[in-house]
Scaffold this active site. Sequence first.
Site, PDB file in Angstrom:
ATOM      1  NE  ARG A  17      93.147  93.856 166.871  1.00 43.31           N
ATOM      2  CZ  ARG A  17      93.166  93.408 167.974  1.00 43.31           C
ATOM      3  NH1 ARG A  17      91.970  92.609 168.155  1.00 43.31           N
ATOM      4  NH2 ARG A  17      93.635  93.789 169.082  1.00 43.31           N
ATOM      5  CG  ASP A  18      88.458  86.713 160.897  1.00 45.61           C
ATOM      6  OD1 ASP A  18      87.865  87.440 160.004  1.00 45.61           O
ATOM      7  OD2 ASP A  18      88.459  85.542 160.650  1.00 45.61           O
ATOM      8  CB  ILE A  19      89.735  90.943 157.294  1.00 44.36           C
ATOM      9  CG1 ILE A  19      89.325  89.679 156.346  1.00 44.36           C
ATOM     10  CG2 ILE A  19      91.128  91.136 157.186  1.00 44.36           C
ATOM     11  CD1 ILE A  19      89.526  89.849 155.030  1.00 44.36           C
TER      12      ILE A  19
ATOM     13  CG  ASN B 294      85.968  76.355 161.021  1.00 43.91           C
ATOM     14  OD1 ASN B 294      85.147  75.877 162.085  1.00 43.91           O
ATOM     15  ND2 ASN B 294      86.105  77.458 161.036  1.00 43.91           N
TER      16      ASN B 294
ATOM     17  CB  VAL C 161      92.154  80.187 154.210  1.00 42.86           C
ATOM     18  CG1 VAL C 161      93.590  80.171 154.132  1.00 42.86           C
ATOM     19  CG2 VAL C 161      91.348  81.361 154.308  1.00 42.86           C
TER      20      VAL C 161
ATOM     21  CG  HIS D 246      92.618  79.226 160.204  1.00 41.61           C
ATOM     22  ND1 HIS D 246      92.344  78.452 159.046  1.00 41.61           N
ATOM     23  CD2 HIS D 246      91.348  79.751 160.184  1.00 41.61           C
ATOM     24  CE1 HIS D 246      91.395  78.535 158.494  1.00 41.61           C
ATOM     25  NE2 HIS D 246      90.612  79.256 159.367  1.00 41.61           N
TER      26      HIS D 246
ATOM     27  CG  HIS E 170      88.370  81.004 163.677  1.00 44.80           C
ATOM     28  ND1 HIS E 170      88.136  82.066 162.910  1.00 44.80           N
ATOM     29  CD2 HIS E 170      88.464  79.884 163.035  1.00 44.80           C
ATOM     30  CE1 HIS E 170      87.819  81.636 161.478  1.00 44.80           C
ATOM     31  NE2 HIS E 170      88.497  80.334 161.560  1.00 44.80           N
TER      32      HIS E 170
END
Length: 115
Positions: A30-32, A88, A97, A101, A103
């Site tokens: 999960r994204d923070i 991205n 980052v 990755h 999303h």
Amino acid sequence: MSDDTLFAKIIRREIPAEIVHEDEHVLGFRDIDPKAPVHVLFVPKKAVATLDDIQPEDAELVGRMVLAATAYARAQEFARDGYRVVMNCREHGGQSVYHIHLHLLGGRQMTWPPG
């Protein structure tokens, strides 16, 4: 590419994360700072800095990231309503980052164009 990114540390369990998927090649967590009710990041365990750094031999790995995300969307029962998948690339693309990755965003109506 450095193996000292935030995501590399999560993969090595040096930084805690709410992990929702793991297999031999991909980790999902999960994204923070979620941008939707469901916001999960899927990262390859192999360090690749940007989309521009992907090589032909990485095609299967990128496919595994997509398959992990779509399986998660189906398992969590929001796939039928729809979701968004975003990758991205570099600063102007919104990458913060430098470890590729994906999303996965869902649980609400997405708008277009994005920000």
